[in-house]
Design a protein around this motif. Structure first.
Motif, PDB file in Angstrom:
ATOM      1  N   PRO A 119       0.889  -1.182   0.121  1.00 33.47           N
ATOM      2  CA  PRO A 119       0.033  -0.010   0.002  1.00 33.47           C
ATOM      3  C   PRO A 119       0.906   1.179  -0.073  1.00 33.47           C
ATOM      4  CG  PRO A 119       0.067  -0.900   2.105  1.00 33.47           C
ATOM      5  CD  PRO A 119       0.610  -1.768   1.396  1.00 33.47           C
ATOM      6  N   SER A 120       0.334   2.325  -0.379  1.00 34.74           N
ATOM      7  CA  SER A 120       0.932   3.745  -0.256  1.00 34.74           C
ATOM      8  C   SER A 120       0.944   4.494   1.081  1.00 34.74           C
ATOM      9  CB  SER A 120       0.147   4.652  -1.369  1.00 34.74           C
ATOM     10  OG  SER A 120      -1.007   4.974  -0.683  1.00 34.74           O
ATOM     11  N   TYR A 121       1.439   5.124   1.442  1.00 32.67           N
ATOM     12  CA  TYR A 121       1.376   6.157   2.475  1.00 32.67           C
ATOM     13  C   TYR A 121      -0.063   6.327   2.996  1.00 32.67           C
ATOM     14  CZ  TYR A 121       3.036  10.016   5.777  1.00 32.67           C
ATOM     15  OH  TYR A 121       3.179  11.149   6.610  1.00 32.67           O
ATOM     16  N   PHE A 122      -0.573   6.956   1.967  1.00 32.52           N
ATOM     17  CA  PHE A 122      -1.934   7.557   2.098  1.00 32.52           C
ATOM     18  C   PHE A 122      -2.851   6.314   2.372  1.00 32.52           C
ATOM     19  CE2 PHE A 122      -6.160   8.991   0.565  1.00 32.52           C
ATOM     20  CZ  PHE A 122      -6.317  10.292   1.508  1.00 32.52           C
ATOM     21  N   GLU A 123      -2.636   5.300   1.976  1.00 31.86           N
ATOM     22  CA  GLU A 123      -3.556   4.071   1.880  1.00 31.86           C
ATOM     23  C   GLU A 123      -3.445   3.465   3.291  1.00 31.86           C
ATOM     24  OE1 GLU A 123      -3.942   2.357  -2.969  1.00 31.86           O
ATOM     25  OE2 GLU A 123      -2.236   1.819  -1.700  1.00 31.86           O
ATOM     26  N   ILE A 124      -2.149   3.612   3.906  1.00 33.95           N
ATOM     27  CA  ILE A 124      -2.050   3.045   5.185  1.00 33.95           C
ATOM     28  C   ILE A 124      -2.758   3.642   6.165  1.00 33.95           C
ATOM     29  CG2 ILE A 124      -0.263   2.419   6.883  1.00 33.95           C
ATOM     30  CD1 ILE A 124       1.704   1.852   4.577  1.00 33.95           C
ATOM     31  N   LEU A 125      -2.679   5.186   5.993  1.00 34.64           N
ATOM     32  CA  LEU A 125      -3.212   5.957   7.096  1.00 34.64           C
ATOM     33  C   LEU A 125      -4.589   5.882   6.928  1.00 34.64           C
ATOM     34  CD1 LEU A 125      -1.123   9.271   7.170  1.00 34.64           C
ATOM     35  CD2 LEU A 125      -1.483   7.704   8.743  1.00 34.64           C
ATOM     36  N   THR A 126      -5.165   5.600   5.815  1.00 32.58           N
ATOM     37  CA  THR A 126      -6.596   5.477   5.527  1.00 32.58           C
ATOM     38  C   THR A 126      -7.200   4.551   6.269  1.00 32.58           C
ATOM     39  OG1 THR A 126      -6.491   6.784   3.575  1.00 32.58           O
ATOM     40  CG2 THR A 126      -8.386   5.485   4.057  1.00 32.58           C
ATOM     41  N   ALA A 127      -6.567   3.195   5.785  1.00 27.62           N
ATOM     42  CA  ALA A 127      -6.851   1.975   6.599  1.00 27.62           C
ATOM     43  C   ALA A 127      -6.943   2.027   8.199  1.00 27.62           C
ATOM     44  CB  ALA A 127      -6.228   0.792   6.235  1.00 27.62           C
ATOM     45  N   ALA A 128      -5.788   2.714   8.294  1.00 32.24           N
ATOM     46  CA  ALA A 128      -5.670   2.776   9.842  1.00 32.24           C
ATOM     47  C   ALA A 128      -6.766   3.708  10.514  1.00 32.24           C
ATOM     48  CB  ALA A 128      -4.225   3.435  10.296  1.00 32.24           C
ATOM     49  N   ALA A 129      -7.187   4.568  10.071  1.00 30.20           N
ATOM     50  CA  ALA A 129      -8.363   5.523  10.443  1.00 30.20           C
ATOM     51  C   ALA A 129      -9.347   4.777  10.478  1.00 30.20           C
ATOM     52  CB  ALA A 129      -8.407   6.792   9.526  1.00 30.20           C
ATOM     53  N   PHE A 130      -9.762   3.850   9.521  1.00 34.31           N
ATOM     54  CA  PHE A 130     -11.078   3.276   9.304  1.00 34.31           C
ATOM     55  C   PHE A 130     -10.770   2.209  10.673  1.00 34.31           C
ATOM     56  CE2 PHE A 130     -11.470   3.982   4.454  1.00 34.31           C
ATOM     57  CZ  PHE A 130     -11.983   5.398   4.863  1.00 34.31           C
ATOM     58  N   ARG A 131     -10.058   1.475  10.594  1.00 32.17           N
ATOM     59  CA  ARG A 131      -9.783   0.572  11.771  1.00 32.17           C
ATOM     60  C   ARG A 131      -9.966   1.045  13.139  1.00 32.17           C
ATOM     61  NH1 ARG A 131      -6.350  -1.519  15.506  1.00 32.17           N
ATOM     62  NH2 ARG A 131      -6.390  -3.582  16.004  1.00 32.17           N
ATOM     63  N   TRP A 132      -9.282   2.325  13.402  1.00 36.99           N
ATOM     64  CA  TRP A 132      -9.755   3.074  14.782  1.00 36.99           C
ATOM     65  C   TRP A 132     -10.641   3.382  14.934  1.00 36.99           C
ATOM     66  CZ3 TRP A 132      -8.970   8.621  15.858  1.00 36.99           C
ATOM     67  CH2 TRP A 132      -9.044   8.934  17.414  1.00 36.99           C
ATOM     68  N   PHE A 133     -11.609   3.997  14.012  1.00 36.82           N
ATOM     69  CA  PHE A 133     -13.076   4.390  14.208  1.00 36.82           C
ATOM     70  C   PHE A 133     -13.861   3.174  14.737  1.00 36.82           C
ATOM     71  CE2 PHE A 133     -12.252   7.761  10.631  1.00 36.82           C
ATOM     72  CZ  PHE A 133     -11.761   8.769  11.768  1.00 36.82           C
ATOM     73  N   ALA A 134     -13.544   2.220  13.954  1.00 37.55           N
ATOM     74  CA  ALA A 134     -14.387   0.809  14.385  1.00 37.55           C
ATOM     75  C   ALA A 134     -14.208   0.367  15.878  1.00 37.55           C
ATOM     76  CB  ALA A 134     -14.310  -0.381  13.336  1.00 37.55           C
ATOM     77  N   GLU A 135     -12.819   0.686  16.137  1.00 34.28           N
ATOM     78  CA  GLU A 135     -12.331   0.067  17.324  1.00 34.28           C
ATOM     79  C   GLU A 135     -12.878   1.032  18.622  1.00 34.28           C
ATOM     80  OE1 GLU A 135      -8.047   0.923  19.351  1.00 34.28           O
ATOM     81  OE2 GLU A 135      -8.019  -1.429  18.573  1.00 34.28           O
ATOM     82  N   VAL A 136     -13.000   2.233  18.433  1.00 32.69           N
ATOM     83  CA  VAL A 136     -13.578   3.148  19.404  1.00 32.69           C
ATOM     84  C   VAL A 136     -14.990   3.329  19.146  1.00 32.69           C
ATOM     85  CG1 VAL A 136     -11.447   4.623  19.747  1.00 32.69           C
ATOM     86  CG2 VAL A 136     -13.166   5.305  17.903  1.00 32.69           C
ATOM     87  N   ALA A 137     -15.635   2.765  18.036  1.00 36.06           N
ATOM     88  CA  ALA A 137     -17.059   2.573  18.175  1.00 36.06           C
ATOM     89  C   ALA A 137     -17.736   4.026  17.788  1.00 36.06           C
ATOM     90  CB  ALA A 137     -17.781   1.924  19.000  1.00 36.06           C
ATOM     91  N   VAL A 138     -17.121   4.689  16.828  1.00 36.81           N
ATOM     92  CA  VAL A 138     -17.845   5.962  16.450  1.00 36.81           C
ATOM     93  C   VAL A 138     -19.342   5.668  15.887  1.00 36.81           C
ATOM     94  CG1 VAL A 138     -15.632   7.022  16.010  1.00 36.81           C
ATOM     95  CG2 VAL A 138     -16.904   6.062  14.068  1.00 36.81           C
ATOM     96  N   ASP A 139     -20.216   6.842  16.186  1.00 35.12           N
ATOM     97  CA  ASP A 139     -21.449   6.843  15.529  1.00 35.12           C
ATOM     98  C   ASP A 139     -21.363   7.180  14.121  1.00 35.12           C
ATOM     99  OD1 ASP A 139     -22.724   6.021  18.140  1.00 35.12           O
ATOM    100  OD2 ASP A 139     -22.436   8.244  18.749  1.00 35.12           O
ATOM    101  N   VAL A 140     -20.402   8.044  13.634  1.00 33.58           N
ATOM    102  CA  VAL A 140     -20.442   8.262  12.259  1.00 33.58           C
ATOM    103  C   VAL A 140     -19.080   8.786  11.955  1.00 33.58           C
ATOM    104  CG1 VAL A 140     -21.262  10.469  13.265  1.00 33.58           C
ATOM    105  CG2 VAL A 140     -21.496   9.727  10.541  1.00 33.58           C
ATOM    106  N   ALA A 141     -18.604   8.508  10.760  1.00 28.79           N
ATOM    107  CA  ALA A 141     -17.147   8.915  10.325  1.00 28.79           C
ATOM    108  C   ALA A 141     -17.418  10.046   9.549  1.00 28.79           C
ATOM    109  CB  ALA A 141     -16.533   8.015   9.958  1.00 28.79           C
TER     110      ALA A 141
END
Length: 435
Positions: A119-141
């Motif tokens: 993956p690219s730098y941006f793809e890694i950060l994007t995937a990390a963000a999506f995973r973190w949002f799921a982990e902290v159980a956001v109501d909306v992103a």
């Protein structure tokens, strides 16, 4: 992973933000594979997805404030950052901690081999963000597109609400038909039949069929279904009446400068009401905007002289900065400018829109990026426009030079790139500049 190791891992991957040139073979396949092996975390919450040539970062910040004021848990993903990479991932307005960011990036690193992609730098950060949002159980992103839309790494989401602020000439060679081509790419963030509402800030009638064909269940048009009913300059910002399909929010104080920010506020309010499926209470809208800050967007960082930083980096953004300067600021003295540009921009167009010919002094610097446009090119363009020019390559030194020349009645405007504004913003806190 500790953050230092995580950043080292990131730097081993291609960072398209730091490179110039055309990207070939656009596809979401690599990003889709990466999030799939992470368990498709981007499907764990609804998404408001925001694109546009200018204003998308401001709209994302406003949308996040409005949603938080509703009592929702909100994840926000934006790019690039001004000072610290942590700014890109936020939860209820607070940037991710070093430990959490290291862990989130480490989780992506752990599955890279399993995904069988690089993956690219941006793809890694994007995937990390999506995973973190799921982990902290956001109501909306709230997810800001990095570039264009259709093939941006963020577009593995299926947005409940999509927002397009406008269509401008960034990331195109300007060949005939460019507006249509850019519109098609931005319309690509709509998932046909899944996206409930497309909130469209672009008003060019020739482009409306393109956005209508994207397949959102509904499309809300600026100045038709929502918009700014009234907008007045106020101390420290704007006082605006914001109209949506279901409400008129009168005299909303938006504490950021520029008529364009009132338009952004109307987009944000409409997007949140589209997401909620109802009007917001006036007091909630007022509460959301009351503490709004948008770093790096016509941000006043000092007085005597007045110091303003603005991330305007293209002709449209530069024109907005110049208009804001004229309308929102009382200027007893002269305007001095510090400007650095990236390649891919026509320096004459940007500098002309910014109004450098009327500045008391233009100090040209080099953005902290491999994509920086040589100072000689920028200076030559400015001289052709009739500006008084000096070259000081390092952005912070360039600001020091402007401050040394400025009187207490003058205004120093720092603009041209986030890679100028970011380092300067950090340094100004260390300088003797009175807020």
């Amino acid at each position: 992973m500790k953050l230092t190791s995580a950043l080292r891992y990131l730097d081993q991957h291609t960072n398209l933000e730091a490179t110039a040139g055309r990207v070939e073979g656009l596809s979401l396949d690599r990003m889709a594979r990466l999030v799939h092996v992470l368990g498709d975390p981007q499907t764990a919450y609804p998404v408001i997805h925001i694109t546009g040539t200018n204003g998308k970062g401001s709209v994302a910040r406003m949308v996040s404030r409005l949603l938080t004021a509703q009592g929702l848990s909100v994840g926000t993903y934006s790019s690039p950052h001004l000072e610290r990479i942590n700014e890109r991932l936020a939860w209820d307005g607070e940037p991710i901690s070093d430990d959490a960011l290291g862990e989130a990036i480490g989780a992506v690193a752990a599955v890279e081999d399993l995904a069988a992609v690089t993956p690219s730098y941006f793809e890694i950060l994007t995937a990390a963000a999506f995973r973190w949002f799921a982990e902290v159980a956001v109501d909306v992103a709230v997810v800001e597109v990095g570039m264009l839309g259709r093939y941006d790494a963020t577009n593995v989401v299926e947005a409940s609400v999509a927002v397009c602020t406008n269509v401008g000439r960034d990331h195109t060679d300007g060949a005939p038909g460019w507006r249509q081509a850019i519109a098609e790419e931005k319309a690509g963030i709509v998932t046909a039949g899944v996206t409930d509402v497309l909130v469209l800030g672009e008003t060019d009638p020739d482009l409306l069929p393109t956005f209508a064909a994207a397949g959102a269940v509904e499309t809300w048009l600026r100045d038709v279904d929502f918009g700014v009913a009234a907008d007045r300059v106020a101390v420290g910002g704007r006082l605006a009446d914001l109209r949506t399909p279901d409400a008129l929010h009168e005299e909303v104080y938006v504490p950021v400068h520029g008529a364009h920010q009132a338009v952004n506020a109307s987009l944000a309010v409409a997007a949140v009401e589209a997401f909620l499926g109802r009007a917001q209470a006036d007091e909630v809208v007022e509460e959301a905007f009351a503490e709004l800050t948008i770093p790096g967007r016509f941000e006043v960082l000092g007085r005597h002289p007045t110091v303003v930083i603005d991330a305007a980096h293209n002709p449209e953004g530069a024109a907005s900065a110049a208009a804001t300067l004229a309308e929102d600021m009382t200027l007893p003295g002269s305007v001095l400018m510090v400007v650095g540009l990236l390649s891919g921009r026509d320096p004459v167009e940007v500098l002309s829109a910014l109004g450098v010919a009327d500045a008391g002094l233009l100090v040209v610097c080099t953005p902290d990026s491999p994509r920086a446009l040589p100072t000689s090119e920028v200076a030559a363009a400015a001289e052709r426009l009739g500006a008084v020019v000096e070259v000081v390559p390092e952005p912070v030194d360039a600001v020091r030079r402007a401050l040394a020349v400025a009187t207490e009645a003058d205004l120093v405007l720092v603009a041209g790139s986030l890679y100028v504004v970011g380092p300067v913003r950090a340094a100004l806190r260390e300088m003797e500049v009175s807020a």
